[in-house]
Design an enzyme around this catalytic site. Structure first.
Site, PDB file in Angstrom:
ATOM      1  N   TYR A  14       0.826  -1.222   0.000  1.00 54.04           N
ATOM      2  CA  TYR A  14       0.000   0.000   0.000  1.00 54.04           C
ATOM      3  C   TYR A  14       0.848   1.255   0.000  1.00 54.04           C
ATOM      4  O   TYR A  14       0.449   2.284  -0.500  1.00 54.04           O
ATOM      5  CB  TYR A  14      -1.002   0.014   1.158  1.00 54.04           C
ATOM      6  CG  TYR A  14      -0.439  -0.299   2.521  1.00 54.04           C
ATOM      7  CD1 TYR A  14       0.214   0.654   3.278  1.00 54.04           C
ATOM      8  CD2 TYR A  14      -0.594  -1.575   3.059  1.00 54.04           C
ATOM      9  CE1 TYR A  14       0.715   0.354   4.532  1.00 54.04           C
ATOM     10  CE2 TYR A  14      -0.103  -1.889   4.312  1.00 54.04           C
ATOM     11  CZ  TYR A  14       0.558  -0.919   5.053  1.00 54.04           C
ATOM     12  OH  TYR A  14       1.056  -1.215   6.287  1.00 54.04           O
TER      13      TYR A  14
ATOM     14  N   ASP B  52       8.097   0.656  17.191  1.00 56.34           N
ATOM     15  CA  ASP B  52       6.732   0.964  16.756  1.00 56.34           C
ATOM     16  C   ASP B  52       5.815  -0.247  16.914  1.00 56.34           C
ATOM     17  O   ASP B  52       4.599  -0.109  16.878  1.00 56.34           O
ATOM     18  CB  ASP B  52       6.758   1.409  15.282  1.00 56.34           C
ATOM     19  CG  ASP B  52       5.393   1.884  14.796  1.00 56.34           C
ATOM     20  OD1 ASP B  52       4.805   2.759  15.476  1.00 56.34           O
ATOM     21  OD2 ASP B  52       4.911   1.387  13.767  1.00 56.34           O
TER      22      ASP B  52
ATOM     23  N   HIS C  14       2.374   1.452  16.758  1.00 60.23           N
ATOM     24  CA  HIS C  14       2.235   0.727  15.480  1.00 60.23           C
ATOM     25  C   HIS C  14       1.703   1.660  14.377  1.00 60.23           C
ATOM     26  O   HIS C  14       0.725   1.336  13.686  1.00 60.23           O
ATOM     27  CB  HIS C  14       1.314  -0.494  15.656  1.00 60.23           C
ATOM     28  CG  HIS C  14       1.547  -1.560  14.619  1.00 60.23           C
ATOM     29  ND1 HIS C  14       1.517  -2.903  14.894  1.00 60.23           N
ATOM     30  CD2 HIS C  14       1.812  -1.467  13.297  1.00 60.23           C
ATOM     31  CE1 HIS C  14       1.733  -3.593  13.787  1.00 60.23           C
ATOM     32  NE2 HIS C  14       1.924  -2.729  12.796  1.00 60.23           N
TER      33      HIS C  14
ATOM     34  N   THR D 239       9.897  -1.511  13.162  1.00 55.14           N
ATOM     35  CA  THR D 239       8.579  -1.109  12.648  1.00 55.14           C
ATOM     36  C   THR D 239       7.918  -2.314  11.974  1.00 55.14           C
ATOM     37  O   THR D 239       6.956  -2.153  11.231  1.00 55.14           O
ATOM     38  CB  THR D 239       8.703   0.030  11.604  1.00 55.14           C
ATOM     39  OG1 THR D 239       9.568  -0.420  10.549  1.00 55.14           O
ATOM     40  CG2 THR D 239       9.242   1.307  12.204  1.00 55.14           C
TER      41      THR D 239
ATOM     42  N   ARG E 108       7.341  -6.314  13.245  1.00 49.98           N
ATOM     43  CA  ARG E 108       6.402  -7.013  14.124  1.00 49.98           C
ATOM     44  C   ARG E 108       7.024  -7.184  15.495  1.00 49.98           C
ATOM     45  O   ARG E 108       8.214  -7.519  15.619  1.00 49.98           O
ATOM     46  CB  ARG E 108       6.042  -8.399  13.561  1.00 49.98           C
ATOM     47  CG  ARG E 108       4.975  -8.381  12.496  1.00 49.98           C
ATOM     48  CD  ARG E 108       3.603  -7.930  13.039  1.00 49.98           C
ATOM     49  NE  ARG E 108       2.571  -7.853  12.035  1.00 49.98           N
ATOM     50  CZ  ARG E 108       2.269  -6.771  11.300  1.00 49.98           C
ATOM     51  NH1 ARG E 108       2.933  -5.644  11.456  1.00 49.98           N
ATOM     52  NH2 ARG E 108       1.267  -6.812  10.427  1.00 49.98           N
TER      53      ARG E 108
ATOM     54  N   GLU F 242       0.202  -6.821  21.261  1.00 47.26           N
ATOM     55  CA  GLU F 242      -0.547  -5.573  21.065  1.00 47.26           C
ATOM     56  C   GLU F 242      -2.023  -5.845  21.375  1.00 47.26           C
ATOM     57  O   GLU F 242      -2.535  -6.915  21.054  1.00 47.26           O
ATOM     58  CB  GLU F 242      -0.374  -5.081  19.624  1.00 47.26           C
ATOM     59  CG  GLU F 242       1.026  -4.532  19.409  1.00 47.26           C
ATOM     60  CD  GLU F 242       1.329  -4.138  17.968  1.00 47.26           C
ATOM     61  OE1 GLU F 242       0.478  -4.374  17.084  1.00 47.26           O
ATOM     62  OE2 GLU F 242       2.422  -3.598  17.735  1.00 47.26           O
TER      63      GLU F 242
ATOM     64  N   ASN G 162      10.818 -16.242  12.735  1.00 39.78           N
ATOM     65  CA  ASN G 162      11.458 -14.987  13.165  1.00 39.78           C
ATOM     66  C   ASN G 162      11.155 -14.629  14.617  1.00 39.78           C
ATOM     67  O   ASN G 162      11.601 -13.598  15.109  1.00 39.78           O
ATOM     68  CB  ASN G 162      11.006 -13.820  12.267  1.00 39.78           C
ATOM     69  CG  ASN G 162      11.545 -13.968  10.862  1.00 39.78           C
ATOM     70  OD1 ASN G 162      12.552 -14.648  10.659  1.00 39.78           O
ATOM     71  ND2 ASN G 162      10.874 -13.363   9.897  1.00 39.78           N
TER      72      ASN G 162
ATOM     73  N   ILE H 173       9.703  -3.178   1.706  1.00 31.47           N
ATOM     74  CA  ILE H 173       9.925  -2.114   2.698  1.00 31.47           C
ATOM     75  C   ILE H 173      11.420  -1.978   2.996  1.00 31.47           C
ATOM     76  O   ILE H 173      11.956  -0.868   3.066  1.00 31.47           O
ATOM     77  CB  ILE H 173       9.108  -2.392   3.990  1.00 31.47           C
ATOM     78  CG1 ILE H 173       7.621  -2.532   3.646  1.00 31.47           C
ATOM     79  CG2 ILE H 173       9.315  -1.264   5.008  1.00 31.47           C
ATOM     80  CD1 ILE H 173       6.750  -3.050   4.773  1.00 31.47           C
TER      81      ILE H 173
END
Ligand code: COI
Length: 331
Positions: A100, A260, A297, A234, A236, A265, A213, A157
């Site tokens: 996105y 972040d 986040h 930023t 997970r 969460e 991971n 990213i």
């Protein structure tokens, strides 16, 4: 066709309405998190758009099946919280939005790296905690152009992050399971994570929250890092053992962090209308550290990203429900 989006923030509402008008489709929204209970609001709808980091579980997918709803289109990229096996068993099609705005997340990682390097947290602490406003030796920072940045993960990213860090003059090294062969980016791969930890001044994570991971950054990894190094996450929360991170910061094994994404969460994190006070002891501990910047986040959160997240998610629903070829099927 009737569609409903869950966990909608106020900044998404204009995009949701605009998509409905443009496509002549009835769309509604809810500010609730999607689960087996709240999904009952979707009675009579054909497809659901979701955005959350808490689980989409088996109970939800069975309820969707019972209700005759065949599709869940995420508005985000990460699939780590989706029980895809349960979705498949219930016959629910799941899509995500793989790209996105990779630059939005990468830019925030760079923002955190610069802010931690240039001691913005110390300056805020002096003004907001101590009520003072003057120079301090604590404020002396490091120039990124004198540093080595270690990017972990060279997907969309990670590559944006490499482009931005090299643009700022940093030397960039990267560690990734799969290598790009034809990149025109100016960086070199190292052979192991340990090598990256040994060399990097800034370690920037851009890997998914898959089981392999989980806690990749544990006590041992922090001991490998330079005591002057900083960690930026930023990606997970599950990638970093939060207790080990707090210990490494308290013991001075690393110099700082920009965080972040955190483990565990809550649903409340995604409720933009919430006024609840923070109770998570890890967030409270990190927030007190002047060498740490902790954010909710929000690396994704730009106007470009929000527009694409809403539009692509609804486009995916429309494709499926009108019998077309569906982009972005979850794998
Ligand atoms: C993602 O796109 O996976 C994110 O981390 C964004 C967040 C809003 C869930």
């Amino acid at each position: 066709m009737k569609l409903i989006a869950y966990n909608v923030r106020d900044d998404e509402i204009p995009f949701v309405k605009a998509w409905g008008e443009k496509n002549n489709v009835e769309v509604s929204y809810s500010i609730d998190t999607l689960n087996a209970e709240t999904v009952k609001q979707a009675q009579g709808y054909d497809g659901i758009s979701g955005l959350q980091t808490i689980p989409y579980d088996e109970a939800l997918f069975s309820e969707m099946k019972e209700m005759g709803i065949s599709m869940l289109a995420l508005r985000n990229v990460g699939l780590d919280n989706v029980d895809l096996t349960a979705a498949k068993k219930a016959g629910i099609v799941v899509t995500n939005v793989p790209a996105y705005s990779p630059a939005s997340i990468a830019e925030f990682a760079v923002t955190l790296a610069l802010a931690v390097n240039r001691k913005v947290g110390y300056m805020y602490h002096q003004l907001h905690e101590l009520g003072e406003f003057h120079f301090s030796p604590d404020f002396m920072g490091q120039l990124i152009s004198n540093q080595t940045v270690g990017v972990v993960g060279t997907g969309r990213i990670g590559r944006e992050a490499i482009r931005m860090f090299t643009g700022l003059g940093a030397k960039v090294i990267a560690y990734s399971q799969s290598h790009l062969d034809d990149s025109d980016l100016n960086f070199t791969y190292v052979d192991s994570l340990e090598e990256l930890l040994d060399q990097a001044d800034v370690i920037d994570l851009h890997i998914p929250g898959v089981p392999e991971n989980e806690h990749l950054f544990d006590e041992k990894a922090f001991k490998h890092m330079k005591s002057s190094a900083i960690l930026i996450n930023t990606a997970r929360g599950s990638i970093v053992d939060t207790q080990a991170l707090i210990c490494a910061l308290e013991e001075g094994e690393i110099a700082g962090a920009g965080i972040d994404t955190l483990e565990n969460e809550s649903a409340d994190l995604q409720n933009s209308r919430s006024t609840a006070q923070v109770t998570d002891s890890n967030v409270l501990k990190l927030a007190k550290m002047p060498n740490v910047i902790v954010t909710p986040h929000s690396a994704f959160h730009t106007d470009e990203a929000v527009m694409n997240m809403v539009n692509i998610s609804f486009n995916n629903l429309k494709q499926q429900l009108t019998g077309g070829e569906v982009d972005n099927l979850a794998k």
